[in-house]
Write an enzyme that holds these catalytic residues in place. Structure first.
Site, PDB file in Angstrom:
ATOM      1  N   GLU B  70      43.616  35.592 -82.161  1.00 45.86           N
ATOM      2  CA  GLU B  70      44.945  35.819 -81.575  1.00 45.86           C
ATOM      3  C   GLU B  70      45.302  37.291 -81.451  1.00 45.86           C
ATOM      4  OE1 GLU B  70      44.265  33.487 -83.747  1.00 45.86           O
ATOM      5  OE2 GLU B  70      45.051  31.595 -82.970  1.00 45.86           O
ATOM      6  N   PHE B  93      50.148  27.187 -81.367  1.00 40.46           N
ATOM      7  CA  PHE B  93      51.255  26.830 -82.262  1.00 40.46           C
ATOM      8  C   PHE B  93      52.015  28.072 -82.735  1.00 40.46           C
ATOM      9  CE2 PHE B  93      48.416  23.262 -82.478  1.00 40.46           C
ATOM     10  CZ  PHE B  93      49.237  22.154 -82.595  1.00 40.46           C
ATOM     11  N   ALA B  94      53.324  27.981 -82.747  1.00 41.56           N
ATOM     12  CA  ALA B  94      54.146  29.101 -83.220  1.00 41.56           C
ATOM     13  C   ALA B  94      53.729  29.519 -84.623  1.00 41.56           C
ATOM     14  CB  ALA B  94      55.621  28.716 -83.211  1.00 41.56           C
ATOM     15  N   ASP B  95      53.273  28.546 -85.385  1.00 39.57           N
ATOM     16  CA  ASP B  95      52.878  28.812 -86.774  1.00 39.57           C
ATOM     17  C   ASP B  95      51.780  29.870 -86.874  1.00 39.57           C
ATOM     18  OD1 ASP B  95      53.937  25.905 -88.105  1.00 39.57           O
ATOM     19  OD2 ASP B  95      53.416  25.916 -85.998  1.00 39.57           O
ATOM     20  N   PHE B  96      51.023  30.040 -85.795  1.00 36.59           N
ATOM     21  CA  PHE B  96      49.893  30.964 -85.851  1.00 36.59           C
ATOM     22  C   PHE B  96      50.301  32.419 -85.619  1.00 36.59           C
ATOM     23  CE2 PHE B  96      47.019  27.333 -84.076  1.00 36.59           C
ATOM     24  CZ  PHE B  96      47.265  26.593 -85.219  1.00 36.59           C
ATOM     25  N   HIS B 139      51.910  23.433 -88.883  1.00 35.74           N
ATOM     26  CA  HIS B 139      51.886  23.097 -87.455  1.00 35.74           C
ATOM     27  C   HIS B 139      53.225  22.540 -86.961  1.00 35.74           C
ATOM     28  CE1 HIS B 139      47.557  23.465 -88.082  1.00 35.74           C
ATOM     29  NE2 HIS B 139      47.399  23.473 -86.777  1.00 35.74           N
TER      30      HIS B 139
END
Lengths: 324, 333
Positions: B70, B93-96, B139
């Site tokens: 990322e 995913f926003a979590d990443f 997630h």
């Protein structure tokens, strides 16, 4: 010594290196006056690297820099008066006084910013190279980063991405021996940082970063490959910095007299002058004339920066967004 | 012309129309072309949930698969934007965002200001957010408050297919970095979506339902929970005004304040955690600007200050829903 370089090129290279040296040495003195705010990281000692690389670049080509970015800016053609004013936090500075030493940028010159985050530049320069590829303008991107940054994941990810996408990127490692205060022999478990290139399927080349001609040759080949669509190169230039990690750093981690000794034996300006004069390409008098002009330029830039106005309250809220 | 489209396809259509309109628009992300390197199969996926499916067939190499890295590819999108492209990058995913936050927080968001107003970074970073899928703690997060906290970023939370299309087109044409957050539980939602290209301006809230008794400000998927609660409350004679801010940065505070001045009551519905959150921010704005109009305490309906649990029983307890919103409204009426 390279045969491609004409006399005017050599004089230009020398002038650029001298500008960087005087800019940095003068900043070292000026910082001690207490009039320069914030952090300043000096490049003095590494001039041959920025100059040897940027001599090959046009304004269409992009570079990303580091927290030690003044040399890259000067080599890429950023205005010295604007830089000095920026470092003093003045409105007339390159970034209107909002960036400071660590964030000097000039996109029109292809200088995408000195960067306060270690390892942040290579992803950005992959993007610049991607844009050049889409535009088909033959532009390349050069990401300067240090030996400390070479351990950041962003750099390893970027080398992989650039290789996968065959981007016209040069990963330009300036190995000056210290990551802040920690020695490279502790940080990097291979003899050369360029050894890591093999893991990303690109050429890895190590050169003497104090020898302008060696840097110029190697950078030229890497840039030629990039422009020809042959993908990225990792080029490691072994060099040194004369000053500390930041101004005010007492350098207690360095052996006594190391800097002074390096100035005597590894000074890229002296090495350049000796080689160029010995080859009969330039004269000592010509180089001395440049020295004088550069000294006057740096003096003028300090005088103007000191006299320049500071930003006003009205400047505080501008430039956050484009549209409001 | 309008016809029904789901949220996912509305996003796909927005991307496709913008790619057709402007060749500087490129799409970058994991699997967005789909199937590269796997026996020559192309366009098999279109992103992990298929949002970009079919774009590779139409636009070829302008749809770029990436390695799982990322920082490198989101940073590349930022760099390409600063060099005149208009990348739309998918973070999945926003979590990443944690693995690449520097490129958004310190690079994209800062260029314009730090470089004295000389840089433009028109990058759109799309990502899925939100719970309800038993995706557990890594997630399911919302995390938009973190982005909204950062000057220089714009943050968009579309609540319907039509809004998703218009807001995404606006995002792509916007010259600032935009964080575009897509609730996973809305991807299958169908709604009327105009066929032609259109934009929805940033910083203009949508008054989803008018009412005189209570203002409910709801974010993203919560707009639907709030609308459901409002319909139920209407039967009991309580008229709620439901406001969807659509963008939380910029935030249309004027519409919210005007509504509270009319109703005198405020419930904020935010699927995210309550501490240092958009719910807290919106209630703070109202407390500062419309305190005199308030007839009672402001109520927040949020998830608790915990990570998102996995077990269905626990996640159902965790998420805000229409019943919780109704209870909050009744508590202050």
């Amino acid at each position: 010594m390279t045969s491609q370089l004409k006399k005017e090129d050599l004089l230009r290279a020398y002038r650029t290196m001298r500008e960087i040296r005087e800019f940095e040495d003068r900043l070292h003195i000026e910082f001690a006056t207490g009039k320069i705010p914030g952090f300043v990281h000096l490049y003095s000692g590494e001039e041959a690297v920025a100059t040897g690389v940027c001599m090959h670049l046009t304004d269409e080509d992009r570079i990303s820099s580091t927290h030690r970015g003044h040399g890259h800016c000067i080599a890429k053609g950023v205005d010295i008066h604007g830089m000095m004013a920026e470092i003093y936090g003045k409105k007339t500075g390159t970034c209107g006084g909002k960036g400071g030493s660590m964030h000097i940028a000039d996109l029109e010159k292809g200088m995408m910013g000195a960067n306060g985050i270690v390892g942040a530049g290579p992803p950005l320069i992959c993007g610049a190279a991607l844009a050049a590829k889409f535009k088909g303008n033959g532009g390349v991107g050069v990401a300067f980063f240090g030996d400390g940054a070479s351990n950041q994941g962003t750099i390893l990810e970027s080398m992989n991405l650039a290789s996968v996408w065959k981007l016209p990127v040069i990963f330009l490692n300036e190995n000056n021996g210290y990551a802040e205060s920690t020695g490279v022999s502790y940080n990097v478990p291979t003899p050369n940082i360029a050894d890591r290139a093999a893991g990303f399927g690109m050429p890895g080349v190590t050169v003497d970063g104090n020898d302008f001609f060696a840097v110029y040759e190697a950078a030229g080949e890497a840039i030629r490959r990039a422009r020809a669509g042959e993908g990225p190169t990792l080029l490691e230039c072994k060099t040194q910095r004369y000053f500390g990690h930041f101004e005010g750093d007492a350098m207690t981690y360095r052996p006594n007299g190391e800097s002074q000794n390096l100035r005597k034996t590894k000074d890229c300006l002296k090495i350049f002058a000796e080689k160029a004069i010995a080859a009969g390409l330039v004269t000592a008098a010509e180089l001395e004339a440049i020295d004088k002009e550069v000294l006057a330029l740096i003096e003028d830039s300090v005088v103007k920066a000191l006299a320049a106005p500071k930003p006003t309250a009205a400047d505080l809220l501008t430039g956050v967004y484009v549209s409001y | 012309m309008s016809r029904k489209l789901n949220y996912k396809d509305a996003i796909n259509e927005a991307l496709s129309q913008e790619m057709a309109r402007d060749e500087k628009v490129i799409v970058i992300g994991l699997d967005v072309a789909g199937g590269r390197g796997t026996q020559g199969v192309m366009d098999a996926w279109g992103g992990v949930l298929g949002v970009t499916k079919g774009l590779y067939a139409k636009y070829g190499d302008r749809v770029m698969d990436t390695p799982i890295s990322e920082s490198a590819y989101i940073g590349s999108a930022v760099g390409a934007a600063a060099c005149g492209m208009r990348p739309v990058v998918e973070m999945m995913f926003a979590d990443f965002l944690g693995v690449c936050f520097d490129q958004l927080m310190n690079q994209a968001a800062k260029f314009r200001y730090m470089f004295g107003g000389t840089a433009e970074t028109p990058v759109v970073c799309r990502m899925m957010y939100g719970g309800g899928f038993r995706g557990a703690a890594q997630h399911s997060q919302c995390l938009y408050s973190i982005f909204a906290h950062i000057p220089g970023l714009k943050v968009v939370l579309p609540s319907t297919p039509a809004e998703a299309k218009g807001l995404l087109i606006q995002s792509i044409r916007d010259n600032d970095p935009v964080i575009f957050m897509e609730h996973k539980a809305l991807y299958a939602m169908k709604g009327e979506v105009p066929e032609e290209s259109y934009t929805i301006p940033f910083g203009q809230a949508n008054i989803v339902r008018e009412g005189k008794d209570v203002t409910i400000v709801a974010l993203g998927r919560m707009v639907h929970m709030a609308t459901q609660a409002a319909a139920s409350l209407a039967k009991a004679g309580i008229e709620c005004e439901v406001i969807d801010p659509r963008t939380i940065s910029p935030l249309d505070t004027a519409t919210i304040i005007k509504s509270v001045e009319k109703t005198g009551r405020l419930v904020v519905v935010d699927e995210s955690h309550p501490r240092a959150s958009m719910a807290g921010d919106i209630s703070s704005v109202v407390a500062q600007e419309a305190f005199g109009s308030l007839k009672g305490a402001i109520k927040l309906v949020t998830a608790p200050h915990t990570p998102v649990p996995f077990s269905d029983v626990l996640e159902d307890l965790y998420l805000p829903n229409a019943a919780k919103i109704e209870a909050a409204v009744k508590a202050i009426i």
